[in-house]
Design an enzyme around this catalytic site. Sequence first.
Site, mmCIF file in Angstrom:
data_model
loop_
_atom_site.group_PDB
_atom_site.id
_atom_site.type_symbol
_atom_site.label_atom_id
_atom_site.label_comp_id
_atom_site.label_asym_id
_atom_site.label_seq_id
_atom_site.Cartn_x
_atom_site.Cartn_y
_atom_site.Cartn_z
ATOM 1 N N ALA A 63 0.776 -1.207 0.054
ATOM 2 C CA ALA A 63 -0.010 0.023 0.033
ATOM 3 C C ALA A 63 0.969 1.296 -0.045
ATOM 4 O O ALA A 63 1.894 1.426 0.600
ATOM 5 C CB ALA A 63 -0.862 0.059 1.143
ATOM 6 N N GLY A 107 1.335 -5.325 1.058
ATOM 7 C CA GLY A 107 0.186 -5.664 0.156
ATOM 8 C C GLY A 107 0.637 -6.327 -1.305
ATOM 9 O O GLY A 107 -0.369 -6.807 -1.802
HETATM 10 N N1 CO8 Z 1 4.686 3.672 -0.142
HETATM 11 C C1 CO8 Z 1 4.921 4.943 -0.904
HETATM 12 N N2 CO8 Z 1 6.149 5.356 -1.321
HETATM 13 C C2 CO8 Z 1 6.969 4.284 -1.272
HETATM 14 C C3 CO8 Z 1 6.696 2.792 -0.892
HETATM 15 C C4 CO8 Z 1 5.348 2.630 -0.224
HETATM 16 N N3 CO8 Z 1 4.978 1.187 0.132
HETATM 17 N N4 CO8 Z 1 7.583 2.054 -1.013
HETATM 18 C C5 CO8 Z 1 8.580 2.853 -1.484
HETATM 19 N N5 CO8 Z 1 8.113 4.176 -1.853
HETATM 20 C C6 CO8 Z 1 8.864 5.458 -2.310
HETATM 21 C C7 CO8 Z 1 9.714 5.973 -1.171
HETATM 22 O O1 CO8 Z 1 8.922 6.789 -0.453
HETATM 23 C C8 CO8 Z 1 10.751 6.919 -2.299
HETATM 24 O O2 CO8 Z 1 10.036 7.976 -2.595
HETATM 25 P P1 CO8 Z 1 10.758 9.350 -2.976
HETATM 26 O O3 CO8 Z 1 11.911 9.017 -3.846
HETATM 27 O O4 CO8 Z 1 9.685 10.241 -3.220
HETATM 28 O O5 CO8 Z 1 11.198 9.829 -1.337
HETATM 29 C C9 CO8 Z 1 10.754 6.000 -3.164
HETATM 30 O O6 CO8 Z 1 9.936 4.991 -3.307
HETATM 31 C C10 CO8 Z 1 12.288 5.164 -3.209
HETATM 32 O O7 CO8 Z 1 11.821 4.497 -2.063
HETATM 33 P P2 CO8 Z 1 13.267 4.370 -1.019
HETATM 34 O O8 CO8 Z 1 14.256 5.723 -1.042
HETATM 35 O O9 CO8 Z 1 13.055 3.897 0.467
HETATM 36 O O10 CO8 Z 1 14.144 3.312 -1.864
HETATM 37 P P3 CO8 Z 1 15.054 1.988 -1.292
HETATM 38 O O11 CO8 Z 1 15.793 1.351 -2.614
HETATM 39 O O12 CO8 Z 1 16.027 2.453 -0.230
HETATM 40 O O13 CO8 Z 1 14.085 1.093 -0.528
HETATM 41 C C11 CO8 Z 1 11.917 -0.213 -0.155
HETATM 42 C C12 CO8 Z 1 12.993 0.452 -1.220
HETATM 43 C C13 CO8 Z 1 12.631 -1.522 0.228
HETATM 44 C C14 CO8 Z 1 10.696 -0.422 -1.081
HETATM 45 C C15 CO8 Z 1 11.449 0.793 0.774
HETATM 46 O O14 CO8 Z 1 10.979 2.172 0.367
HETATM 47 C C16 CO8 Z 1 10.493 0.354 1.604
HETATM 48 O O15 CO8 Z 1 10.679 -0.317 2.548
HETATM 49 N N6 CO8 Z 1 9.085 0.701 1.501
HETATM 50 C C17 CO8 Z 1 8.218 0.373 2.356
HETATM 51 C C18 CO8 Z 1 7.517 -0.953 2.005
HETATM 52 C C19 CO8 Z 1 6.405 -1.321 2.934
HETATM 53 O O16 CO8 Z 1 6.517 -1.091 4.238
HETATM 54 N N7 CO8 Z 1 5.413 -1.746 2.529
HETATM 55 C C20 CO8 Z 1 4.321 -2.066 3.179
HETATM 56 C C21 CO8 Z 1 3.311 -0.873 3.235
HETATM 57 S S1 CO8 Z 1 1.727 -1.379 4.164
HETATM 58 C C22 CO8 Z 1 0.821 -2.628 3.408
HETATM 59 O O17 CO8 Z 1 1.073 -3.024 2.209
HETATM 60 C C23 CO8 Z 1 -0.295 -2.835 4.071
HETATM 61 C C24 CO8 Z 1 -1.599 -3.148 3.151
HETATM 62 C C25 CO8 Z 1 -2.758 -3.488 3.827
HETATM 63 C C26 CO8 Z 1 -3.699 -3.183 3.336
HETATM 64 C C27 CO8 Z 1 -5.146 -3.501 4.238
HETATM 65 C C28 CO8 Z 1 -6.625 -3.208 3.689
HETATM 66 C C29 CO8 Z 1 -7.632 -3.140 4.526
#
Ligand code: CO8
Length: 256
Positions: A63, A107
């Site tokens: 998400a 997600g």
């Molecule tokens: N949401 C929004 N933006 C994101 C997300 C995300 N999940 N993941 C990455 N991005 C964005 C970052 O904010 C960043 O944007 P910007 O350049 O504008 O700052 C860009 O992508 C690059 O990210 P990083 O600088 O962090 O890049 P890295 O290579 O260091 O790391 C990762 C990449 C590993 C993907 C890291 O960004 C990360 O850990 N992201 C979060 C992943 C996460 O926690 N996912 C779970 C989200 S919660 C969920 O999915 C629950 C769903 C439940 C639904 C329930 C419904 C009822």
Amino acid sequence: MALIYEKKGRIATITINRPEAFNAIDPPTLQELSASLIDFREVNESWVLIITAAGEKAFCAGADIKSMIPWMKQWKDKPWMMPSTILRGMELWKPVIGAINGLALGGGCEIALSCDILIASEKASFGTPEVKLGLIPGWGGTQRLTRMIPQVKAAEIIMTGQSIDAQEAYRLGLVNKVVPPSELMAAATQMAEAICKNGPLAVRAAKEAIVKSKSLSLEEGLRLEWSLFSNLFSTEDFKEGTGAFVEKRKPEFKGS
Ligand code: CO8
């Protein structure tokens, strides 16, 4: 476009297309995902769906933490009001193949777990980091992962929030195949074509029996299987499949 939905012959493809945000799902993307899945379910010509994403880095980082998590709060007490998808609330008996091109987190991992067959690129990884955000998986992660791999491994993945790589996912039986990134779509398409050679109504009945087996007793499951099996006797596809065998030719299934 946050999501690209294409139909070619019997095979439809959804490509999540937000590579700038690791293909994270924001509210418009969720709505487009729901609309594409409904179209795929309704269109007779489409028999198999492949879900993949743009780029080689990410399948989907879950998400969108910035826009989706605040948006989701409004559905806190009424999750059934959210756009329905294969994650939750949608009955879809046509087969879905996940072509997992990169990291599948939260997600994103849960979208993968909702597919029937998974082909992973060597660059794929799977994880549920929600506990790091003070959440738990909310799109089926605790339920589907625990039904797909040993409970102790599911607990490790969910409680540590650490990802596993494609090879470990293969060892655990979570994915069907691991291939080099350049071969991912060809491998997924090959799998889709193999399924499309079979009677589509039979394939859908098989999926329904397989999916429902998880929540039925053996006796209930055997009754469901018999009911689905015997319903197929009255289909044109059954006549065509058995007729083609006897006449030593390839069947031409129509899905009727
Ligand atoms: N949401 C929004 N933006 C994101 C997300 C995300 N999940 N993941 C990455 N991005 C964005 C970052 O904010 C960043 O944007 P910007 O350049 O504008 O700052 C860009 O992508 C690059 O990210 P990083 O600088 O962090 O890049 P890295 O290579 O260091 O790391 C990762 C990449 C590993 C993907 C890291 O960004 C990360 O850990 N992201 C979060 C992943 C996460 O926690 N996912 C779970 C989200 S919660 C969920 O999915 C629950 C769903 C439940 C639904 C329930 C419904 C009822």
